[in-house]
Design an enzyme around this catalytic site. Structure first.
Site, PDB file in Angstrom:
ATOM      1  N   CYS A  17     -42.944 -59.342 -26.045  1.00  0.00           N
ATOM      2  CA  CYS A  17     -43.335 -60.549 -25.321  1.00  0.00           C
ATOM      3  C   CYS A  17     -43.551 -60.305 -23.829  1.00  0.00           C
ATOM      4  O   CYS A  17     -43.044 -59.346 -23.255  1.00  0.00           O
ATOM      5  CB  CYS A  17     -42.338 -61.673 -25.505  1.00  0.00           C
ATOM      6  SG  CYS A  17     -42.180 -62.263 -27.198  1.00  0.00           S
ATOM      7  N   ASN A  54     -38.599 -63.817 -22.772  1.00  0.00           N
ATOM      8  CA  ASN A  54     -38.841 -62.519 -23.402  1.00  0.00           C
ATOM      9  C   ASN A  54     -37.499 -61.939 -23.805  1.00  0.00           C
ATOM     10  O   ASN A  54     -36.607 -61.810 -22.973  1.00  0.00           O
ATOM     11  CB  ASN A  54     -39.550 -61.573 -22.410  1.00  0.00           C
ATOM     12  CG  ASN A  54     -39.569 -60.132 -22.893  1.00  0.00           C
ATOM     13  OD1 ASN A  54     -39.647 -59.879 -24.093  1.00  0.00           O
ATOM     14  ND2 ASN A  54     -39.496 -59.203 -21.961  1.00  0.00           N
ATOM     15  N   GLY A  55     -37.368 -61.586 -25.085  1.00  0.00           N
ATOM     16  CA  GLY A  55     -36.121 -60.956 -25.504  1.00  0.00           C
ATOM     17  C   GLY A  55     -35.602 -61.523 -26.805  1.00  0.00           C
ATOM     18  O   GLY A  55     -36.336 -62.128 -27.588  1.00  0.00           O
TER      19      GLY A  55
END
Length: 210
Positions: free
Chosen positions: A2, A75-76
């Protein structure tokens, strides 16, 4: 993987804001080939390039809270999101998706920055509180997920990679000689410095409030 991109400030609005966000997101298309999402309202712009892992069918971003006040680009992965979700449901929270993104968003809406110590995972995210006009950027303890930022005019731009920041008006790729010296000496610049002048890295385990 992402990609997170965005800005906060009065320098862009309307179609111009969306155009810049799209360019920033396109610069990290390799980080999220599955979907792209954009959110531009007033002084805030958030973009997202998605690699679908958790909540594949219903985890699109940027994601808004149910009342529309909070918006996130993330993101993650939150490894303990199942346990966190169960705790929130026990408090009466109800979820629209199966994603860890919504768990993070609802937890932050309830606890603010106090939510961060509860997270087990690797992450970089931007959450904007529309009512308080407050942007929070945060990064995981080990710095697995990258996040960079810079000032341009009266705005602050941020992204998962420097190449997205170079799409923001007024941002130029200018080598930082001190960072270059650190690279030759230590193999990498010392955070928050990056190879580029005036482009900084949010340190691992840190947050920024704008």
């Amino acid at each position: 993987m992402c990609g997170v991109v965005g800005f906060v400030g009065p320098d862009l609005a309307g179609d111009a804001a969306e155009t810049v966000l799209r360019r920033m997101a396109d610069a990290v298309a390799h980080r999220g080939p599955d979907e792209m999402g954009l959110y531009a309202r007033g002084e805030i712009g958030l973009g997202h390039r998605r690699l679908s892992i958790v909540g594949v069918a219903d985890g699109q971003q940027p994601m808004l809270s149910e009342d529309g006040n909070f918006v996130i680009s993330f993101n993650g992965e939150i490894f303990n999101y199942v346990e966190l979700r169960a705790d929130l449901e026990a408090r009466g929270e109800r979820f629209r998706t199966g994603s860890d993104t919504e768990v993070l968003l609802r937890l932050f809406a309830l606890k603010g920055e106090d939510a961060l110590p509860l997270l087990n995972g690797d992450f970089a995210f931007a959450i904007y509180d529309r009512r308080r006009r407050r942007l929070t950027l945060a990064r995981d303890r080990m710095g697995v997920r990258p996040l960079y930022y810079t000032r341009s005019g009266n705005s602050l731009a941020f992204a998962s990679e420097v190449k997205s920041l170079l799409q923001f008006p007024g941002v130029v790729a200018e080598i930082d000689p001190e960072a270059l010296d650190q690279i030759f000496t230590l193999w990498a610049p010392i955070a928050p410095r990056t190879p580029f002048r005036n482009i900084l890295e949010l340190r691992p385990g840190h947050l920024m409030v704008v």
